[in-house]
Motif scaffolding. Sequence first.
Motif, PDB file in Angstrom:
ATOM      1  N   ASN A 111      -7.992   1.847   2.132  1.00 51.00           N
ATOM      2  CA  ASN A 111      -6.710   2.551   1.947  1.00 51.00           C
ATOM      3  C   ASN A 111      -6.877   4.050   2.147  1.00 51.00           C
ATOM      4  OD1 ASN A 111      -5.143   0.290   1.521  1.00 51.00           O
ATOM      5  ND2 ASN A 111      -5.452   0.300  -0.697  1.00 51.00           N
ATOM      6  N   ARG A 112      -7.977   4.596   1.633  1.00 52.88           N
ATOM      7  CA  ARG A 112      -8.230   6.040   1.819  1.00 52.88           C
ATOM      8  C   ARG A 112      -8.375   6.372   3.296  1.00 52.88           C
ATOM      9  NH1 ARG A 112     -12.882   7.026  -2.645  1.00 52.88           N
ATOM     10  NH2 ARG A 112     -11.588   6.723  -4.490  1.00 52.88           N
ATOM     11  N   GLU A 115      -4.998   6.122   4.942  1.00 52.91           N
ATOM     12  CA  GLU A 115      -4.187   7.305   4.644  1.00 52.91           C
ATOM     13  C   GLU A 115      -4.704   8.525   5.406  1.00 52.91           C
ATOM     14  OE1 GLU A 115      -4.270   7.704   0.414  1.00 52.91           O
ATOM     15  OE2 GLU A 115      -3.011   5.939   0.074  1.00 52.91           O
ATOM     16  N   GLU A 118      -3.644   8.109   8.968  1.00 54.57           N
ATOM     17  CA  GLU A 118      -2.206   8.372   9.074  1.00 54.57           C
ATOM     18  C   GLU A 118      -1.917   9.869   8.965  1.00 54.57           C
ATOM     19  OE1 GLU A 118      -0.333   6.020   6.047  1.00 54.57           O
ATOM     20  OE2 GLU A 118      -0.483   4.155   7.220  1.00 54.57           O
ATOM     21  N   TYR A 119      -2.612  10.513   8.027  1.00 53.06           N
ATOM     22  CA  TYR A 119      -2.431  11.957   7.866  1.00 53.06           C
ATOM     23  C   TYR A 119      -2.848  12.685   9.143  1.00 53.06           C
ATOM     24  CZ  TYR A 119      -3.171  16.706   6.212  1.00 53.06           C
ATOM     25  OH  TYR A 119      -3.143  18.056   6.081  1.00 53.06           O
TER      26      TYR A 119
END
Length: 160
Positions: A111-112, A115, A118-119
Amino acid sequence: MKINPSTLIATIINFIILFVVLKYMFFDKVKAIIDERENLINEQLDNAEEEAEKARMLAIENERILKNAREEGKLITERHKQKAEKIYDEIVEEANQEAKIILERAKVEINREKEKVEYQLKKEAIDLAIELSKKVIEKNIDEEKNRELIGEFITKVGNS
């Protein structure tokens, strides 16, 4: 052959005298030795019977002790088997829990990373939008139209 009565009588008298002498001198001693030997043999037979009875009793006692030892051995083996099974179950449970923890950590890490990607994509999209807007501004000075285009672009990139 003729038997002489005087010789016969003398022989009988000699035999009686010899018998009496032997009886008083030797028969009592021989009888005492025979009685002593008989008593010794009877005593040894009694002792043998007593020892045989003791041996039977010891055999019975040894059989009982052996039976108890076998039962105790079975109990000890069963206890150790139960302990081993308990330890095995504990090890399996710990391994399962560690596997769950590792999976949870992997999910968090995924998940990190997701993210983070995505960032990074949003940042690159924004950077591209800014570059695009600079180019658009350079070519077209209509600010309101440019803002509208940039807003639409950011909204589309943000939803992706």
